[in-house]
Design a protein around this motif. Structure first.
Motif, PDB file in Angstrom:
ATOM      1  N   VAL A  17      27.629   7.032   8.399  1.00 42.96           N
ATOM      2  CA  VAL A  17      28.320   6.238   9.475  1.00 42.96           C
ATOM      3  C   VAL A  17      29.548   7.139  10.204  1.00 42.96           C
ATOM      4  O   VAL A  17      29.847   8.039   9.296  1.00 42.96           O
ATOM      5  N   LEU A  41      27.177  -2.474  11.755  1.00 41.51           N
ATOM      6  CA  LEU A  41      26.392  -1.155  12.141  1.00 41.51           C
ATOM      7  C   LEU A  41      27.095  -0.491  13.506  1.00 41.51           C
ATOM      8  O   LEU A  41      27.258   0.725  13.238  1.00 41.51           O
ATOM      9  N   THR A  99      26.289   4.498  13.383  1.00 44.01           N
ATOM     10  CA  THR A  99      25.506   5.184  12.542  1.00 44.01           C
ATOM     11  C   THR A  99      25.412   6.566  12.830  1.00 44.01           C
ATOM     12  O   THR A  99      25.441   6.888  14.027  1.00 44.01           O
ATOM     13  N   HIS A 129      17.087   5.470   9.226  1.00 37.72           N
ATOM     14  CA  HIS A 129      17.940   5.038   8.427  1.00 37.72           C
ATOM     15  C   HIS A 129      17.540   3.901   7.636  1.00 37.72           C
ATOM     16  O   HIS A 129      16.885   2.794   8.145  1.00 37.72           O
ATOM     17  N   VAL A 137      19.184   0.800   5.316  1.00 34.35           N
ATOM     18  CA  VAL A 137      20.587   0.039   5.032  1.00 34.35           C
ATOM     19  C   VAL A 137      20.453  -0.391   3.641  1.00 34.35           C
ATOM     20  O   VAL A 137      19.615  -1.525   3.408  1.00 34.35           O
ATOM     21  N   GLU A 161      16.936   0.278   9.409  1.00 33.54           N
ATOM     22  CA  GLU A 161      17.963  -0.183  10.672  1.00 33.54           C
ATOM     23  C   GLU A 161      17.112  -0.650  11.717  1.00 33.54           C
ATOM     24  O   GLU A 161      17.750  -1.647  12.545  1.00 33.54           O
ATOM     25  N   VAL A 207      24.668   3.048   4.531  1.00 38.19           N
ATOM     26  CA  VAL A 207      23.725   3.478   5.409  1.00 38.19           C
ATOM     27  C   VAL A 207      23.132   4.718   4.921  1.00 38.19           C
ATOM     28  O   VAL A 207      24.009   5.808   4.592  1.00 38.19           O
TER      29      VAL A 207
END
Length: 156
Positions: free
Chosen positions: A30, A73, A78, A90, A92, A106, A155
């Motif tokens: 992130v 998020l 991200t 991604h 998570v 994601e 992430v």
């Protein structure tokens, strides 16, 4: 005479764990890592989902109130590669204080794809949870990704 001693021992052994403040960290891939207190979390736009979740040998009915994971998020932003739809790569990870973890893509949260209303809940039926923040994943047939006492979202 033993009762006061037992109470003191219990308080010393478990008091700090029982009194742990509600806090959540969002970090990993992130742009801005977040560390939010309960007050900061409750200041974000709230969402509510109504469903029944398995809780041991019975079902716990909602409504569950909290913050959408997608909101967290979006706030952390991200990191994406310079390729089309890189955010769908991604993963998570959501971690409980006891080390239990659940994984999501994601794209499950993103409204352009599944748009699933996965919630980091701080209360059910208007009452706070006794075990911290709870991840609520509507649509899952089993409750394995409903993480209790969530402390971190990473992430990857």
């Amino acid at each position: 005479m033993m009762k006061p001693l037992y109470t003191l021992c219990f308080a010393l052994a478990f008091g700090p764990a029982l009194a742990a403040p509600l806090e959540i960290t969002v970090d990993g891939a992130v742009k801005t890592s977040l560390h939010l207190s309960e007050t900061e979390l409750r200041a974000l736009p709230p969402s509510e989902v109504t469903l029944q979740l398995p809780l041991g040998s019975h079902m716990q009915a909602g409504p569950y109130k909290g913050v959408l994971v997608m909101t967290l998020l979006a706030k952390a932003v991200t990191k994406d590669e310079a390729v089309k739809n890189s955010f769908i790569r991604h993963t998570v990870m959501v971690y409980g204080r006891d080390g239990y973890a659940a994984a999501f893509a994601e794209g499950e949260f993103n409204p352009a794809y599944e748009g699933k209303a996965v919630l980091l809940a701080y209360e059910v039926n208007g009452e706070p949870f006794s075990d911290g923040l709870r991840l609520v994943s509507p649509g899952d047939k089993e409750g394995g990704r409903n993480v209790h006492d969530v402390v971190r979202i990473e992430v990857k």
